[in-house]
Design an enzyme around this catalytic site. Structure first.
Site, short mmCIF file in Angstrom:
data_model
loop_
_atom_site.label_atom_id
_atom_site.label_comp_id
_atom_site.label_asym_id
_atom_site.label_seq_id
_atom_site.Cartn_x
_atom_site.Cartn_y
_atom_site.Cartn_z
N ASP A 8 13.52 12.39 41.64
CA ASP A 8 14.10 11.37 40.79
C ASP A 8 15.62 11.62 40.83
O ASP A 8 16.06 12.71 41.23
CB ASP A 8 13.52 11.57 39.37
N ASP A 10 18.44 10.23 38.19
CA ASP A 10 19.08 10.42 36.89
C ASP A 10 18.39 11.54 36.11
O ASP A 10 17.22 11.42 35.78
CB ASP A 10 19.01 9.12 36.06
P1 B16 Z 1 19.78 0.79 36.41
P2 B16 Z 1 15.77 7.35 37.45
C1 B16 Z 1 16.39 5.31 35.82
O1 B16 Z 1 16.71 6.15 36.88
C2 B16 Z 1 16.98 5.83 34.52
O2 B16 Z 1 16.32 7.03 34.14
C3 B16 Z 1 16.79 4.82 33.43
O3 B16 Z 1 17.36 5.31 32.23
C4 B16 Z 1 17.43 3.50 33.84
O4 B16 Z 1 17.24 2.50 32.86
C5 B16 Z 1 16.82 3.05 35.16
O5 B16 Z 1 17.01 4.05 36.14
C6 B16 Z 1 17.42 1.74 35.65
O6 B16 Z 1 18.75 1.96 35.99
O7 B16 Z 1 20.12 0.06 35.17
O8 B16 Z 1 20.93 1.58 36.98
O9 B16 Z 1 19.09 -0.06 37.44
O10 B16 Z 1 15.66 8.36 36.34
O11 B16 Z 1 14.45 6.72 37.84
O12 B16 Z 1 16.56 7.87 38.63
MG MG Z 2 15.33 10.43 35.57
#
Ligand code: B16
Ligand code: MG
Length: 214
Positions: A8, A10
């Site tokens: 993953d 974030d």
């Molecule tokens: P975006 P991951 C996720 O990334 C985040 O954890 C989540 O908080 C966020 O809302 C989602 O991506 C969408 O992100 O708005 O930048 O498209 O943890 O799966 O890497």
């Molecule tokens: Mg994450």
């Protein structure tokens, strides 16, 4: 036998999870919705629009589609502003070294993020060359806890789900990995990620000798 490690983004490779929180908090304050790091846990790993729905539910707000799209866009603009100030050094300590060591052991490496901003973040961190495959939020229909993002990563690597282990910091992500039929290493607190096969507090703490016995 584990043949691939799927990361993953974030909260696992870099602390962009904190930037997501700051941007959602800013929006919540504007809307008068009570929002702390505790409520934020529910947003981790979940798509942008679903995150907004959770925020609106917390504030008992019902808005029409056009307004919701505008608010999601506003949050994203703030998030992108924070992220654009990021330096390559903001990658979590030891992560590059861990991935390099896993590659040396013959593991395939993939990225599987719900974020539509994942390619930009990976580019800013200058780590494109660490991955054999990358899946981001623009490539899937269903976001975590749906297993789609991880299943797509495995198929891009030409591997079976059972050959893969996922590194995840979000409850929704752990659920998605297990639903995909993969092993999961949780990054964070045991309380929140108790369903994972192993929980460590930081990505760099992963004991590589545990790879075969997860
Ligand atoms: P975006 P991951 C996720 O990334 C985040 O954890 C989540 O908080 C966020 O809302 C989602 O991506 C969408 O992100 O708005 O930048 O498209 O943890 O799966 O890497
Ligand atoms: Mg994450």
């Amino acid at each position: 036998m584990i043949k691939a490690c799927i990361f993953d983004l974030d909260g696992v490779i870099v602390d962009t999870a904190h930037y997501h929180f700051l941007a959602w908090k800013r929006l919540a304050d504007e809307l008068g919705v009570p929002f702390t790091e505790v409520e934020n846990e529910r947003l981790k790993g979940v798509s942008r629009m679903q995150s907004l729905e959770i925020l609106l539910e917390l504030g008992k707000l019902q808005l029409d589609k056009k307004i919701k799209e505008m608010l999601a866009e506003k949050k994203n603009t703030w998030f992108v502003e924070y992220v654009n100030r990021m330096k390559p050094e903001e990658i979590f300590p030891g992560v590059k070294e861990l991935i390099t060591a896993l590659r040396k052991k013959g593991q395939k490496i993939a990225l599987a993020s719900s974020s539509k901003n994942a390619p930009a973040v990976i580019h800013l961190l200058q780590i494109e060359n660490l991955f054999d495959a990358m899946v981001d939020g623009t490539m899937t229909v269903n976001s975590k806890p749906d297993p789609e993002v991880f299943l797509l990563a495995a198929s891009m690597l030409n591997l079976k789900p059972a050959d893969c282990v996922v590194f995840e910091d979000a409850e929704a992500g752990v659920e998605a990995a297990l639903r995909a039929g993969m092993k999961c290493v949780g990054i964070g607190s045991v309380q929140q990620l108790s369903k994972a096969n192993l929980v460590i507090s930081k990505t760099r703490d992963f004991p590589m000798d545990k790879l075969s016995s997860l």
